[in-house]
Design an enzyme around this catalytic site. Structure first.
Site, PDB file in Angstrom:
ATOM      1  N   LYS A 122      42.065  42.794  28.326  1.00 36.89           N
ATOM      2  CA  LYS A 122      42.545  41.033  28.045  1.00 36.89           C
ATOM      3  C   LYS A 122      44.216  41.319  27.474  1.00 36.89           C
ATOM      4  O   LYS A 122      44.281  40.217  28.414  1.00 36.89           O
ATOM      5  CB  LYS A 122      41.885  41.011  27.256  1.00 36.89           C
ATOM      6  CG  LYS A 122      40.199  40.999  27.951  1.00 36.89           C
ATOM      7  CD  LYS A 122      38.911  39.356  26.639  1.00 36.89           C
ATOM      8  CE  LYS A 122      38.220  40.039  27.340  1.00 36.89           C
ATOM      9  NZ  LYS A 122      36.945  39.085  27.312  1.00 36.89           N
ATOM     10  N   LYS A 205      32.505  43.708  41.158  1.00 34.64           N
ATOM     11  CA  LYS A 205      31.771  43.232  40.524  1.00 34.64           C
ATOM     12  C   LYS A 205      31.723  41.678  39.760  1.00 34.64           C
ATOM     13  O   LYS A 205      32.699  41.038  39.776  1.00 34.64           O
ATOM     14  CB  LYS A 205      31.798  44.032  38.608  1.00 34.64           C
ATOM     15  CG  LYS A 205      30.744  43.228  37.895  1.00 34.64           C
ATOM     16  CD  LYS A 205      30.848  43.486  36.655  1.00 34.64           C
ATOM     17  CE  LYS A 205      30.485  43.191  35.880  1.00 34.64           C
ATOM     18  NZ  LYS A 205      30.273  43.850  34.087  1.00 34.64           N
ATOM     19  N   LYS A 208      32.598  35.963  36.245  1.00 31.86           N
ATOM     20  CA  LYS A 208      33.309  34.496  36.289  1.00 31.86           C
ATOM     21  C   LYS A 208      35.202  35.031  36.446  1.00 31.86           C
ATOM     22  O   LYS A 208      35.436  34.197  36.995  1.00 31.86           O
ATOM     23  CB  LYS A 208      32.852  33.767  35.176  1.00 31.86           C
ATOM     24  CG  LYS A 208      31.484  33.593  35.800  1.00 31.86           C
ATOM     25  CD  LYS A 208      31.464  32.527  35.964  1.00 31.86           C
ATOM     26  CE  LYS A 208      30.082  31.631  36.335  1.00 31.86           C
ATOM     27  NZ  LYS A 208      30.155  30.157  37.571  1.00 31.86           N
TER      28      LYS A 208
END
Length: 342
Positions: A122, A205, A208
């Site tokens: 991230k 995958k 969201k």
């Protein structure tokens, strides 16, 4: 001696959580985790948490977070979580989560925390200087979530195994330093679940954070939107309806979704649709998805229409969770050396 993991029932205790960071859960969430949560109510002492503390590690809007927390709760109840058979609660309504995180943070090495792959992934997207300390310590809060309830088992996918290992390490470290206190949780490996991919990019995958809106099937999508997304799903060259991960990822994904929801094996579906075009598969799949989603969407809307009752249900869960959390933290405070409370 460790605190008893489940004093009132012999069933193993399981804990899992989900973030309220979207306006709807999607099909991948449902098949990969939520459907298993419902089943676990029959075999486990189940604790399910809407992890809103985790949700603020990134910039957020307070009103949106509050709304999404209620929407997440309503969907959990709508899919079949029963407040009589499981403890469903919001993380921030149990302050012991943050308190235990601080204690565990003081037992975690900086290098140990910096090796967590989720932070690396991230922070790489936005730059380390822009990443919050909360994102860095996210796995320690996750460990606190688990250890606070003396969970025997934690459902994990491959992307969470490292975090569970940190949780086990911290439990054992605390026990070694201060005396037996925490249960070191084991991984609960659910039965193999279908690998659901993006309808528009079937090699990626369904997510969201990375999928386009047209690539995701949301549980709360309107029927017309569900049909449109499935009918426009990317397929492959040729017309044969056959599972082939390499050469036919689009059709393979549609077959897997059908199989997961209908209970029909992929092999049987291949035989049934032999000689038919992709349109026939998509049309039938759209109806199966709608038959699954529509009752959930309707029950969710009904729950959200009575906000007071929904909040009451969550407070029942929070009160039950706090009973366990207070017991754990009472022992932790005493063993760490904090002064007692009245």
């Amino acid at each position: 001696m460790p605190i008893e993991s489940s004093p009132s029932a012999p069933r193993p205790r399981v804990l899992s959580g989900i973030q309220p960071t979207a306006d709807s859960f999607h099909l991948g969430n449902y098949l990969g985790a939520l459907r298993q949560w419902v089943a676990l109510q029959d075999t486990h002492d189940a604790f399910y948490c809407i992890v809103d503390l985790h949700a603020i590690t990134m910039e957020h809007d307070p009103q949106t977070l509050r709304r999404r927390t209620r929407v997440a709760a309503a969907q959990l109840f709508a899919i079949g979580l029963d407040p009589e058979r499981s403890t469903v609660f919001v993380q921030s309504q149990v302050p012991e989560h943050a308190e235990l995180q601080w204690v565990l943070s003081c037992l975690t090495g900086f290098g140990e925390a910096s090796r967590m792959t989720q932070f690396k992934d991230k922070s790489a997207k936005q730059g380390t200087s822009a990443a919050s300390v909360g994102l860095f310590t996210y796995p320690i809060l996750q460990a606190a979530d688990i250890l606070l309830y003396q969970a025997d088992q934690v459902p994990v996918g491959e992307d969470q195994r490292q975090h569970l290992e940190l949780t086990r390490t911290l439990a054992q470290r605390f026990n070694h330093r201060f005396g037996e206190t925490f249960v070191a949780p084991e991984a609960y490996i659910p039965k193999a679940t279908a690998k659901i991919t993006d309808l528009q990019e079937p090699t990626a995958k369904m997510s969201k954070s990375s999928s386009s809106p047209q690539g995701i099937l949301d549980l709360l999508d309107e029927p017309g939107s569900v049909r449109k997304k499935i009918m426009r799903a990317v397929t492959d060259t040729g017309t044969e309806i056959k599972a082939d991960e390499v050469n036919k990822p689009g059709v393979t994904n549609l077959l897997r979704i059908h199989s997961a929801l209908s209970g029909t094996s992929v092999e049987d579906l291949e035989r049934r649709f032999e000689g038919q075009g992709y349109g026939a598969l998509k049309k039938e799949l759209a109806q199966i998805v709608l038959d699954t989603f529509e009752p959930i969407r309707e029950r969710t809307a009904k729950l959200l229409a009575d906000e007071g009752e929904l909040d009451r249900m969550l407070m029942v869960g929070a009160d039950r969770a706090r009973e366990v959390a207070r017991q754990t933290m009472g022992t932790v405070r005493d063993r760490v050396g904090f002064l007692g409370r009245d």
